[in-house]
Design a protein around this motif. Sequence first.
Motif, PDB file in Angstrom:
ATOM      1  N   UNK A   1      -8.065  44.958  -0.452  1.00  0.00           N
ATOM      2  CA  UNK A   1      -6.634  45.176  -0.260  1.00  0.00           C
ATOM      3  C   UNK A   1      -5.825  44.033  -0.849  1.00  0.00           C
ATOM      4  N   UNK A   2      -6.362  42.823  -0.821  1.00  0.00           N
ATOM      5  CA  UNK A   2      -5.628  41.663  -1.329  1.00  0.00           C
ATOM      6  C   UNK A   2      -5.852  41.403  -2.816  1.00  0.00           C
ATOM      7  N   UNK A   3      -6.707  42.224  -3.453  1.00  0.00           N
ATOM      8  CA  UNK A   3      -6.977  42.032  -4.880  1.00  0.00           C
ATOM      9  C   UNK A   3      -5.804  42.558  -5.686  1.00  0.00           C
ATOM     10  N   UNK A   4      -5.223  41.733  -6.567  1.00  0.00           N
ATOM     11  CA  UNK A   4      -4.046  42.192  -7.329  1.00  0.00           C
ATOM     12  C   UNK A   4      -4.443  43.228  -8.391  1.00  0.00           C
ATOM     13  N   UNK A   5      -3.615  44.240  -8.533  1.00  0.00           N
ATOM     14  CA  UNK A   5      -3.822  45.261  -9.572  1.00  0.00           C
ATOM     15  C   UNK A   5      -3.383  44.705 -10.921  1.00  0.00           C
ATOM     16  N   UNK A   6      -4.080  45.049 -12.009  1.00  0.00           N
ATOM     17  CA  UNK A   6      -3.684  44.544 -13.336  1.00  0.00           C
ATOM     18  C   UNK A   6      -2.430  45.206 -13.841  1.00  0.00           C
TER      19      UNK A   6
END
Length: 70
Positions: A65-70
Amino acid sequence: MIIRVYFDCYRSIFINSALVLWAFQLNRNPTKPLDDMGFMTGHAQPGTIDFKTRIPETELRHMMQNYPEP
């Protein structure tokens, strides 16, 4: 072209195997011993492997959930 497809197949197997070994701790089931002579006698039975996750599911979901989308 045929050679490239041949190597791409093995690269995909390698990547998937590496991901499984990274994500799970694999252990033989001690209650079901492995018959290592089964192939020679013709009575080969598949062994059992217990898969245990290395990272708890809740922690993994939190990281995703905390992983940023490119």
